[in-house]
Scaffold this motif. Structure first.
Motif, PDB file in Angstrom:
ATOM      1  N   ASN A   1       0.844  -1.205   0.000  1.00 12.83           N
ATOM      2  CA  ASN A   1       0.000   0.000   0.000  1.00 12.83           C
ATOM      3  C   ASN A   1       0.877   1.253   0.000  1.00 12.83           C
ATOM      4  OD1 ASN A   1      -2.694  -1.360   0.373  1.00 12.83           O
ATOM      5  ND2 ASN A   1      -1.694  -2.047   2.251  1.00 12.83           N
TER       6      ASN A   1
ATOM      7  N   GLY B   1      -1.024   6.811  -0.802  1.00 12.61           N
ATOM      8  CA  GLY B   1      -2.083   7.361   0.035  1.00 12.61           C
ATOM      9  C   GLY B   1      -2.695   8.562  -0.669  1.00 12.61           C
TER      10      GLY B   1
ATOM     11  N   ASP C   1       0.942  -5.401   4.488  1.00 14.77           N
ATOM     12  CA  ASP C   1      -0.318  -4.691   4.275  1.00 14.77           C
ATOM     13  C   ASP C   1      -0.443  -3.419   5.109  1.00 14.77           C
ATOM     14  OD1 ASP C   1      -1.235  -6.574   2.422  1.00 14.77           O
ATOM     15  OD2 ASP C   1      -1.969  -7.889   4.008  1.00 14.77           O
TER      16      ASP C   1
ATOM     17  N   LYS D   1      -0.450   0.361   5.935  1.00 12.90           N
ATOM     18  CA  LYS D   1      -0.802   1.482   5.054  1.00 12.90           C
ATOM     19  C   LYS D   1      -0.601   2.809   5.783  1.00 12.90           C
ATOM     20  CE  LYS D   1      -5.662   0.782   6.258  1.00 12.90           C
ATOM     21  NZ  LYS D   1      -7.018   0.473   5.735  1.00 12.90           N
TER      22      LYS D   1
END
Length: 340
Positions: free
Chosen positions: A190, A193, A268, A270
């Motif tokens: 990820n 953003g 994962d 983020k």
């Protein structure tokens, strides 16, 4: 007379301490630091109202230190030396398109920005204990009976894109809309953003119906905004599974070198996000001799970047998580006066 010229044990000790301090300053350390920043900005007029600005810079940092500790200042009966160096190169490029135009009561400013940043850090060090010949100081690690060496490397990069529109109608109504996207190498799956924001302001004191009280109310602006910002403040490689060296024993007193997973992979993870809502007003009275400002804000942070660890009976391994929520609400009130 001879007794008066003799030094007491305390005075001899004081002189010896002074010599030690002088030698520490003369031979004990050396420190060299270089920090250079260079940036170049260029602005180009493409067409009427449209400009392109590019700014590119480099920040070079070099930190070198040498250390030497002689026998006479160590109570443990040993001496030591060390050499350490750290270098960092930071490259940054920012490119900005801006369109600015005014027609009738309308004013529009539109901006598109693309930024790239890359940081590269390298370090190495050597140290030695029990130096055979102190006269060489820190310059010959082979002169030490016990020697250690270390080195390290770290890099990270980030890409950012920003779009912003500012619209003003007749100096009464203003709207600002922004959308930002950031991609960070610190994350695995990820990396990107997305962070929008909007703001609206109404300058009521510029309305016609306020002209009758303009000698009292010189400025009245109502405003509100909502936006999201991100946080990627984690160490490079911290989302990867990392191993550390350890020593263990199997049925004897002789240690065996091995490795254990001291950090679990968290691909994962983020961006941490903070959402903030704000509403308030600005008031100026009697030609702004008395001004007041009031704001109510509501800020909430979600997916906070935190470090936790497994129970010790499962190995005590640490890892990152997105957990927790922080809420912060409050008011800001400011008043100022010009009495002269």
């Amino acid at each position: 007379q001879s007794r008066k010229n003799e030094l007491s044990d305390k005075e001899k000790s004081t002189l010896e301490d002074m010599k030690i301090v002088q030698e520490m300053y003369a031979r004990g350390f050396e420190f060299v630091k270089i920090d250079i920043y260079r940036s170049k900005a260029n602005r180009f007029q493409i067409v009427d109202g449209l400009t392109f600005t590019t700014s590119n810079g480099i920040d070079y940092y070099n930190n070198t230190s040498y250390g030497f500790s002689p026998l006479k200042i160590n109570s443990n009966g040993s001496n030591s030396m060390s050499n350490n160096n750290q270098q960092r190169v930071l490259l940054q490029s920012s490119n900005n398109f801006t369109y600015d135009n005014t027609w009738n009561e309308h004013h529009l400013t539109a901006t598109a920005v693309w930024e790239a940043t890359k940081s590269d850090t390298r370090s190495m060090g050597i140290s030695g204990q029990n130096i055979q010949v102190e006269s060489v100081g820190w310059w010959n690690v082979a002169n030490a009976l016990t020697r250690n060496a270390s080195n390290g490397y770290s890099d990270w990069s980030m890409l950012s894109g920003v779009g912003r529109v500012i619209y003003n109608y007749d100096n009464r109504y203003m709207f600002t809309g922004t959308f930002r996207a950031d991609g960070s190498s610190r994350f695995t799956n990820n990396k990107w953003g997305y962070f929008p924001s909007v703001a609206f302001a109404w300058t009521a004191s510029n309305e016609k119906f306020m002209e009758k009280v303009s000698h009292i109310i010189s400025n009245l602006k109502l405003r509100t905004s909502y936006g999201v910002i991100g946080n990627q403040d984690i160490a490079p490689y911290s989302t990867l599974a990392l191993m550390s060296q350890t020593t263990t024993y199997f049925g004897s007193n002789t240690g065996v070198t091995g490795y254990w997973a001291n950090t679990l992979a968290t691909p994962d993870i983020k961006w941490e996000k903070t959402n903030q809502f704000d509403i308030g007003f600005d008031l100026g009275l009697w030609d702004n001799r008395l001004t007041l400002s009031f704001d109510y804000f509501d800020k909430r942070t979600t997916d906070a970047l935190l470090s936790t660890s497994l129970p010790n009976y499962l190995g005590g391994t640490s890892y990152l998580i997105n957990a927790g929520e922080v809420s912060n609400k409050g008011i800001d009130f400011t008043i100022s006066a010009d009495v002269f």
